[in-house]
Design an enzyme around this catalytic site. Structure first.
Site, PDB file in Angstrom:
ATOM      1  N   ASP A 182     -65.990 -12.545  40.480  1.00  0.00           N
ATOM      2  CA  ASP A 182     -66.125 -13.999  40.394  1.00  0.00           C
ATOM      3  C   ASP A 182     -65.846 -14.607  41.780  1.00  0.00           C
ATOM      4  O   ASP A 182     -64.892 -14.211  42.459  1.00  0.00           O
ATOM      5  CB  ASP A 182     -65.131 -14.560  39.368  1.00  0.00           C
ATOM      6  CG  ASP A 182     -65.358 -16.036  39.116  1.00  0.00           C
ATOM      7  OD1 ASP A 182     -66.251 -16.350  38.309  1.00  0.00           O
ATOM      8  OD2 ASP A 182     -64.643 -16.863  39.727  1.00  0.00           O
ATOM      9  N   ILE A 183     -66.711 -15.555  42.192  1.00  0.00           N
ATOM     10  CA  ILE A 183     -66.500 -16.228  43.468  1.00  0.00           C
ATOM     11  C   ILE A 183     -65.351 -17.223  43.309  1.00  0.00           C
ATOM     12  O   ILE A 183     -65.378 -18.075  42.406  1.00  0.00           O
ATOM     13  CB  ILE A 183     -67.782 -16.954  43.926  1.00  0.00           C
ATOM     14  CG1 ILE A 183     -68.923 -15.948  44.106  1.00  0.00           C
ATOM     15  CG2 ILE A 183     -67.537 -17.719  45.226  1.00  0.00           C
ATOM     16  CD1 ILE A 183     -70.257 -16.592  44.438  1.00  0.00           C
ATOM     17  N   GLU A 225     -71.055 -18.330  38.471  1.00  0.00           N
ATOM     18  CA  GLU A 225     -70.736 -17.609  39.708  1.00  0.00           C
ATOM     19  C   GLU A 225     -70.089 -16.250  39.414  1.00  0.00           C
ATOM     20  O   GLU A 225     -69.465 -15.643  40.282  1.00  0.00           O
ATOM     21  CB  GLU A 225     -69.796 -18.446  40.586  1.00  0.00           C
ATOM     22  CG  GLU A 225     -68.408 -18.678  40.021  1.00  0.00           C
ATOM     23  CD  GLU A 225     -68.306 -19.912  39.143  1.00  0.00           C
ATOM     24  OE1 GLU A 225     -67.192 -20.430  38.978  1.00  0.00           O
ATOM     25  OE2 GLU A 225     -69.346 -20.361  38.617  1.00  0.00           O
TER      26      GLU A 225
END
Length: 318
Positions: A182-183, A225
């Site tokens: 996950d960003i 994301e």
């Protein structure tokens, strides 16, 4: 199938001989009358006299659009043969006078050759159509399984492959690992630089992920994301090395967008069968990696975590 033959001659005698000798539908075409717009015959028999008489200009005028590519049997004298070789679709010659037996033999040979060529052309055309259909199906399949923004696989394809590969892994007593990524603080990128910049970052981020795995591995956009990587025949130690490489590459990468530069970090969760999840099915393996990701996010982000013990609940105990 009825075979039809058109006879072009200034003499009725040629038509009569052909009509009596051949068991096909024979039609006489008179150039002194109007020529039909279309001729759908299987073979044309042309009297070479037409090439030397007043009909010649009319014959050449209609040649292109009526029967240029049709098989042609030219009835001629031996000394005329060379002069009429420019008729490229002449399949054979009949020299006057000829017998009914010779006529039958030459016509049969032409029709057999044409039939073979037609079947060959139809087969080639069928192969080409099948190839085009196969290419279209592959293209459509790619559309169905690919995330349009990032170019990596979508969630649906990831789940399909993961289920298939997990069953194969169990059958062969091999290993399989999952990464969930996950960003960090991606909402800030959208808020500060705009959603188009955010889309650019997502696409470039996906490229970084793909560069760190083998082609047979599945890199997928799981949602927003969040991304996932299925690592086949990969034990925990190798999965952790890949996760560390991805983590470091993302931290070091400089994203460029419309003259602006930015850097991001990411959080990763790792699970592995059978080392971490010995009693898991494919869905439990995925959930364990997801739990590891949330553990990383809840304990400071920008790190790699394994699933907490509470996430390792066997399916039958749920």
């Amino acid at each position: 199938m009825v075979i039809s033959i058109a006879v072009f001659s200034p003499h009725r005698d040629l038509f009569k001989q052909v009509n009596q000798a051949l068991p096909y539908l024979i039609e006489s075409i008179d150039f002194e009358k109007n020529i039909p717009d279309q001729l759908c015959h299987d073979l044309f028999i042309l009297d070479a006299e037409l090439l030397d008489r007043k009909f010649y200009p009319h014959l050449m005028e209609t040649w292109e659009h009526l029967f240029k590519e049709k098989p042609l049997l030219l009835v001629t004298d031996a000394d005329r043969q060379v002069r009429h070789m420019e008729l490229t679709n002449v399949c054979d010659f009949l020299f006057n006078p000829f017998s009914d037996v010779e006529l039958n033999l030459r016509v049969s040979r032409i029709l057999k050759t044409e039939s073979f060529q037609r079947l060959s052309q139809e087969y080639t055309k069928s192969l080409e159509q099948n190839k085009q259909l196969e290419e279209t199906n592959i293209f459509l399949r790619q559309l169905v399984i690919t995330d349009s923004l990032t170019g990596v696989s979508n969630r649906r394809y990831l789940l399909e492959r993961l289920e298939e590969e997990f069953l194969d892994t169990q059958r062969r007593e091999r290993c399989i690992s999952m990464l969930m990524i996950d960003i960090d603080f991606f909402k800030n990128v959208n808020d500060k630089y705009g959603h188009q910049c955010g889309d650019h970052v997502l696409a470039e981020f996906a490229t970084i992920l793909k560069k760190n795995v083998r082609r047979r591995e599945v890199v997928a956009r799981y949602g927003g994301e969040e991304f996932a990587i299925a690592l086949f025949d990969t034990e925990l130690h190798s999965a952790m090395l890949i996760a560390e490489r991805v983590h470091q590459d993302v931290r070091n990468h400089v994203f460029h967008y419309q003259g602006r530069t930015l850097q991001i970090t990411c959080s990763l969760g790792v699970s592995s069968y059978p080392e971490i999840c010995p009693d898991a099915d494919w869905n439990q393996l995925l959930r364990a990696a997801d739990a590891a990701l949330y553990h990383a996010k809840n304990t400071g982000r920008d790190k790699i975590c394994l699933p907490p013990d509470s996430a390792l609940i066997p399916p039958e105990a749920e």
